[in-house]
Design an enzyme around this catalytic site. Structure first.
Site, PDB file in Angstrom:
ATOM      1  N   LYS A  12       0.491  -1.325   0.421  1.00  0.00           N
ATOM      2  CA  LYS A  12       0.043  -0.141  -0.521  1.00  0.00           C
ATOM      3  C   LYS A  12       1.155   1.199   0.531  1.00  0.00           C
ATOM      4  O   LYS A  12       0.759   2.209  -0.874  1.00  0.00           O
ATOM      5  CB  LYS A  12      -1.534  -0.274   1.444  1.00  0.00           C
ATOM      6  CG  LYS A  12      -2.041  -1.148   0.989  1.00  0.00           C
ATOM      7  CD  LYS A  12      -3.269  -0.552   1.945  1.00  0.00           C
ATOM      8  CE  LYS A  12      -3.705  -2.145   1.866  1.00  0.00           C
ATOM      9  NZ  LYS A  12      -4.468  -2.548   0.341  1.00  0.00           N
ATOM     10  N   GLY A  35     -11.384  -1.363  -1.081  1.00  0.00           N
ATOM     11  CA  GLY A  35     -11.469  -0.294  -0.066  1.00  0.00           C
ATOM     12  C   GLY A  35     -10.282   0.399   0.608  1.00  0.00           C
ATOM     13  O   GLY A  35     -10.192   1.720   1.005  1.00  0.00           O
ATOM     14  N   THR A  37      -7.246   0.200   0.509  1.00  0.00           N
ATOM     15  CA  THR A  37      -5.849   0.922  -0.430  1.00  0.00           C
ATOM     16  C   THR A  37      -6.602   2.510  -1.992  1.00  0.00           C
ATOM     17  O   THR A  37      -5.997   3.851  -1.116  1.00  0.00           O
ATOM     18  CB  THR A  37      -5.791   0.287  -2.070  1.00  0.00           C
ATOM     19  OG1 THR A  37      -5.557  -0.733  -1.807  1.00  0.00           O
ATOM     20  CG2 THR A  37      -4.836   1.416  -2.769  1.00  0.00           C
ATOM     21  N   ASP A  60     -11.682  -7.079  -4.836  1.00  0.00           N
ATOM     22  CA  ASP A  60     -11.047  -7.378  -6.637  1.00  0.00           C
ATOM     23  C   ASP A  60     -12.002  -8.361  -7.280  1.00  0.00           C
ATOM     24  O   ASP A  60     -11.776  -7.960  -8.495  1.00  0.00           O
ATOM     25  CB  ASP A  60     -10.027  -9.104  -6.590  1.00  0.00           C
ATOM     26  CG  ASP A  60      -9.044  -8.442  -5.489  1.00  0.00           C
ATOM     27  OD1 ASP A  60      -8.471  -6.980  -4.930  1.00  0.00           O
ATOM     28  OD2 ASP A  60      -9.160  -9.367  -4.022  1.00  0.00           O
TER      29      ASP A  60
END
Length: 139
Positions: A12, A35, A37, A60
């Site tokens: 991240k 979410g 990220t 995903d």
């Protein structure tokens, strides 16, 4: 262009650094993200981002649905290859969909940089062809 931003937990910070570095280019496109990220990139850059569920909770797959609907143009997915992921089948399915629908996919910062720089140069014409059913008309 519609761009998906996804990053495993240990990647991240890489995604945030990337988004800050390429903020001006990304600002010209519609951004989608899983979410956490999406939240972290939005906080760091101020860019508007459509956020889905986190990856393990189906994010995903939500991005995969856009790929299958030909509504995603580029996927930047910074994966952690050294840590087992509980939702690995979802990750594999997303990568497979990118291959099936010819969606450019970057799984690391180096590849993402090449793709985003070329996007900025306007060399993603093939996506317009795909969206127009195989013709090169953009109207």
């Amino acid at each position: 262009m519609n761009i998906a931003l996804i990053a495993h937990d240990k990647k991240k910070s890489d995604m945030i650094q990337f988004a800050i570095a390429y903020r001006d280019i990304l600002a010209d496109h519609t951004l989608y993200a899983t979410g956490t990220t999406g939240l972290r990139v939005k906080e760091a850059t101020g860019l508007p981002i459509h956020r889905f569920q986190s990856g393990p909770l189906g994010g995903d797959q939500q991005i995969g649905a856009l790929i299958a609907d030909n509504a995603m143009d580029l996927v930047l997915f910074f994966r952690d290859p050294l840590t087992a992921q509980p939702h690995e089948p979802d990750v594999s399915a997303l990568i497979r969909l990118c291959d099936v629908y010819t969606i450019p996919l970057a799984t690391n910062m180096g590849t993402a940089e090449i793709l985003v720089r070329n996007l900025n140069k306007g060399t993603f014409d093939f996506r317009d062809v795909a969206k127009n059913g195989g013709t090169n008309e953009t109207t």
